[in-house]
Design a protein around this motif. Structure first.
Motif, PDB file in Angstrom:
ATOM      1  N   SER A 138       0.860  -1.191   0.000  1.00 26.01           N
ATOM      2  CA  SER A 138       0.000   0.000   0.000  1.00 26.01           C
ATOM      3  C   SER A 138       0.889   1.232   0.000  1.00 26.01           C
ATOM      4  O   SER A 138       2.100   1.133   0.222  1.00 26.01           O
ATOM      5  CB  SER A 138      -0.911   0.033   1.233  1.00 26.01           C
ATOM      6  N   CYS A 139       0.287   2.388  -0.202  1.00 23.90           N
ATOM      7  CA  CYS A 139       1.069   3.625  -0.150  1.00 23.90           C
ATOM      8  C   CYS A 139       1.451   3.938   1.298  1.00 23.90           C
ATOM      9  O   CYS A 139       2.555   4.417   1.563  1.00 23.90           O
ATOM     10  CB  CYS A 139       0.272   4.759  -0.776  1.00 23.90           C
ATOM     11  N   GLY A 140       0.540   3.650   2.231  1.00 28.40           N
ATOM     12  CA  GLY A 140       0.878   3.865   3.646  1.00 28.40           C
ATOM     13  C   GLY A 140       2.094   3.038   4.035  1.00 28.40           C
ATOM     14  O   GLY A 140       3.002   3.507   4.746  1.00 28.40           O
ATOM     15  N   LYS A 168      -7.546   5.752  -6.171  1.00 36.50           N
ATOM     16  CA  LYS A 168      -6.458   6.557  -6.724  1.00 36.50           C
ATOM     17  C   LYS A 168      -6.449   6.422  -8.256  1.00 36.50           C
ATOM     18  O   LYS A 168      -7.451   6.100  -8.837  1.00 36.50           O
ATOM     19  CB  LYS A 168      -5.141   6.159  -6.068  1.00 36.50           C
ATOM     20  N   THR A 176      -3.691  16.399   5.270  1.00 35.25           N
ATOM     21  CA  THR A 176      -3.350  15.210   4.488  1.00 35.25           C
ATOM     22  C   THR A 176      -4.278  14.094   4.936  1.00 35.25           C
ATOM     23  O   THR A 176      -5.156  14.294   5.778  1.00 35.25           O
ATOM     24  CB  THR A 176      -1.870  14.830   4.629  1.00 35.25           C
ATOM     25  N   LEU A 177      -4.069  12.913   4.350  1.00 33.90           N
ATOM     26  CA  LEU A 177      -4.904  11.785   4.735  1.00 33.90           C
ATOM     27  C   LEU A 177      -4.264  11.054   5.920  1.00 33.90           C
ATOM     28  O   LEU A 177      -3.037  11.031   6.053  1.00 33.90           O
ATOM     29  CB  LEU A 177      -5.067  10.849   3.532  1.00 33.90           C
ATOM     30  N   LEU A 209       5.206   4.599   2.485  1.00 34.76           N
ATOM     31  CA  LEU A 209       5.681   5.757   3.258  1.00 34.76           C
ATOM     32  C   LEU A 209       6.462   5.290   4.486  1.00 34.76           C
ATOM     33  O   LEU A 209       7.487   5.876   4.848  1.00 34.76           O
ATOM     34  CB  LEU A 209       4.496   6.634   3.694  1.00 34.76           C
ATOM     35  N   MET A 218      -1.483  16.644  -1.312  1.00 36.06           N
ATOM     36  CA  MET A 218      -2.848  16.312  -0.897  1.00 36.06           C
ATOM     37  C   MET A 218      -3.883  16.783  -1.914  1.00 36.06           C
ATOM     38  O   MET A 218      -3.867  17.942  -2.335  1.00 36.06           O
ATOM     39  CB  MET A 218      -3.094  16.944   0.473  1.00 36.06           C
ATOM     40  N   PRO A 253      -3.315   8.078   6.702  1.00 33.19           N
ATOM     41  CA  PRO A 253      -2.170   7.154   6.612  1.00 33.19           C
ATOM     42  C   PRO A 253      -0.806   7.859   6.638  1.00 33.19           C
ATOM     43  O   PRO A 253       0.211   7.203   6.879  1.00 33.19           O
ATOM     44  CB  PRO A 253      -2.348   6.458   5.258  1.00 33.19           C
ATOM     45  N   VAL A 254      -0.782   9.167   6.399  1.00 30.64           N
ATOM     46  CA  VAL A 254       0.505   9.877   6.359  1.00 30.64           C
ATOM     47  C   VAL A 254       1.073  10.047   7.781  1.00 30.64           C
ATOM     48  O   VAL A 254       2.177   9.569   8.057  1.00 30.64           O
ATOM     49  CB  VAL A 254       0.386  11.203   5.575  1.00 30.64           C
ATOM     50  N   ASP A 267       4.734  12.128  -1.139  1.00 29.11           N
ATOM     51  CA  ASP A 267       3.532  11.295  -1.119  1.00 29.11           C
ATOM     52  C   ASP A 267       2.705  11.670  -2.346  1.00 29.11           C
ATOM     53  O   ASP A 267       2.045  12.704  -2.367  1.00 29.11           O
ATOM     54  CB  ASP A 267       2.740  11.548   0.176  1.00 29.11           C
ATOM     55  N   GLY A 305      -2.512  -1.406  -2.845  1.00 31.00           N
ATOM     56  CA  GLY A 305      -1.190  -1.527  -3.459  1.00 31.00           C
ATOM     57  C   GLY A 305      -0.434  -0.216  -3.401  1.00 31.00           C
ATOM     58  O   GLY A 305      -1.028   0.851  -3.228  1.00 31.00           O
ATOM     59  N   SER A 307       0.065   5.316  -4.613  1.00 29.22           N
ATOM     60  CA  SER A 307      -0.949   4.357  -4.176  1.00 29.22           C
ATOM     61  C   SER A 307      -1.652   3.765  -5.388  1.00 29.22           C
ATOM     62  O   SER A 307      -1.927   4.469  -6.364  1.00 29.22           O
ATOM     63  CB  SER A 307      -1.978   5.067  -3.296  1.00 29.22           C
ATOM     64  N   SER A 345       3.119  15.744   1.256  1.00 25.56           N
ATOM     65  CA  SER A 345       1.939  15.086   0.701  1.00 25.56           C
ATOM     66  C   SER A 345       1.279  16.033  -0.305  1.00 25.56           C
ATOM     67  O   SER A 345       0.872  17.127   0.055  1.00 25.56           O
ATOM     68  CB  SER A 345       0.981  14.777   1.857  1.00 25.56           C
ATOM     69  N   ALA A 367       0.162  10.009  -3.734  1.00 22.21           N
ATOM     70  CA  ALA A 367      -1.078   9.221  -3.834  1.00 22.21           C
ATOM     71  C   ALA A 367      -2.097   9.889  -4.757  1.00 22.21           C
ATOM     72  O   ALA A 367      -2.879   9.208  -5.410  1.00 22.21           O
ATOM     73  CB  ALA A 367      -1.681   9.000  -2.449  1.00 22.21           C
TER      74      ALA A 367
END
Ligand SMILES: *Cc1c(COP(=O)(O)O)cnc(C)c1O
Length: 395
Positions: free
Chosen positions: A65-67, A192, A91-92, A70, A139, A94-95, A163, A199, A187, A137, A165
């Motif tokens: 995943s992107c999380g 996305k 940001t989201l 990171l 964002m 997961p950051v 980031d 992923g 991401s 990010s 994403a």
């Protein structure tokens, strides 16, 4: 009264070529990226090669995943427990989550009226904290002046992780988003720009960083099967020192993603046509304000953000309710209660200290957000913007 009936979370189907490639992988029974037969490259390696060509960077690693990307990016950058990481307050979740997971401490940076990270506040914060890491990010796809970011990073010797994403396929001043940082993270989660359910992808120029990323992602010492692996000597120096944080991408997801990556630039053009259509429609109300977006920013309009500067919190809530009643789903990142995918920074109570970022709160209080899935047509965009304008004008 006109009602909008399409779903804001309906994606396009996976391209037929991706479905066929996925079926091939399933028939083979070899879904793990390291389960290769003699001479076989495998879908994960091919995806990495293709994304590396797309970005023009030598190293790409596919992961869970992107999380997760990171998290291991911060580890590969050399973060130690307690190190400060400068990052966007807007940001989201997961950051800050990835920073926390890596042992870092987020130092949140204010948001400008144009929905960008405030580079003046960033500079003050780096002077005050002596931070060495900057997780930027992009964002909602808004890209800050990257030349200014680069010069700040040089001036203060900041390690930059991007980031991306929301900026896969985007550019700043002719350079692809994700080619500015020492490491960049993408991401492939459903919402996305390419979709494998879950992923992530990492990209870097740095061979030692790439070796670390491969080891962290859980290579079981099979790193030599990576088409884009650096020389074995690079691994030899570190292979006993990097834990296995198991977070690989499998062949199935890679197979689904490859045809989508090949079509990415076309999809970006489609997104931007829809974005323009919505933006034009919304401009019919003078109550709706858009951020300045400089000509250097070639964004991907997979979502749209706008502000209602003269609306109170209560009025914003009413706009959300009335739009929802008519089928238009808006999100509000200013809400004091985290909902769905949105959360304001002060809801991350696990952070050691939560600063009072008045400018960020002020901007978020007026900022609305809407997804633009590619299953929408031009007429859908006209209708939904008409509904929003009607609600806003007649509140
Ligand atoms: C979605 C997203 C992430 C995390 O991506 P996942 O693949 O869901 O882990 C990180 N940053 C931003 C800005 C995102 O929108």
């Amino acid at each position: 009264m006109k009602i909008f009936e399409k779903s804001f979370t309906q994606q396009e189907p996976i391209p037929e070529a991706g479905i066929q490639a996925a079926c091939e992988v399933m028939r083979s029974g070899r879904l793990h990226r390291y389960n290769l037969v003699e001479g076989e490259c495998g879908e994960a390696n091919l995806l990495e090669k293709e994304f590396s060509n797309y970005l023009g960077l030598p190293y790409v690693l596919a992961c869970a995943s992107c999380g997760y990307a990171l998290h291991i990016a911060l580890k590969a950058a050399g973060i130690q427990s307690g190190d400060i990481v400068l990052t966007n307050a807007f940001t989201l979740a997961p950051v800050p989550g990835a920073i926390h997971n890596s042992g870092g401490v987020p130092e949140l940076i204010e948001l400008t009226e144009d929905y960008l990270i405030d580079l003046e506040h960033l500079e003050q914060s780096v002077q005050r904290t002596k931070a060495r890491f900057f997780l930027l990010s992009h964002m909602r796809g808004h890209i800050v002046n990257m030349e200014q970011v680069e010069s700040l990073c040089q001036k203060y010797n900041l390690y930059l992780i991007e980031d991306c994403a929301h900026t896969m396929g985007a550019q700043w001043n002719g350079r692809k988003s994700g080619t500015f940082g020492q490491i960049s993270c993408f991401s492939t989660q459903t919402y996305k720009h390419i979709n494998s359910g879950e992923g992530g992808l990492l990209a870097t120029k740095d061979p030692e960083v790439m070796a670390k990323l491969i080891l962290y992602s859980g290579s079981y010492m099979l790193f030599e099967t990576h088409t884009l692996a650096p020389d074995p000597e690079v691994f030899a120096a570190i292979r006993y020192n990097i834990p296995n944080y198991s977070g690989r991408m499998d062949q199935l997801r890679a197979a689904i993603l490859r045809p989508q990556l090949a079509a990415l630039d076309e999809q970006v053009a489609r997104w931007n046509a829809l974005y323009c259509c919505v933006a034009e429609g919304l401009q019919k109300s003078s109550k709706i304000i858009f951020p300045n977006r400089p000509p250097e920013e070639k964004f991907v309009g997979s979502s749209i953000q706008f502000s209602l500067p003269d609306f109170s919190e209560q009025q914003i809530r009413q706009v959300l309710v009335r739009c929802k009643e008519r089928g238009v789903v808006l999100k509000w990142f200013g809400d004091s209660v985290p909902r769905g995918f949105t959360s304001r920074y002060d809801s991350w109570h696990y952070l050691d200290s939560l600063p009072e970022l008045l400018r960020t709160k002020k901007v978020l209080a007026k900022l609305l957000d809407m997804r633009i899935p590619l299953t929408f047509l031009r007429e859908d965009c006209l209708l939904l913007s008409e509904i929003i304008v009607d609600v806003v004008e007649n509140l």
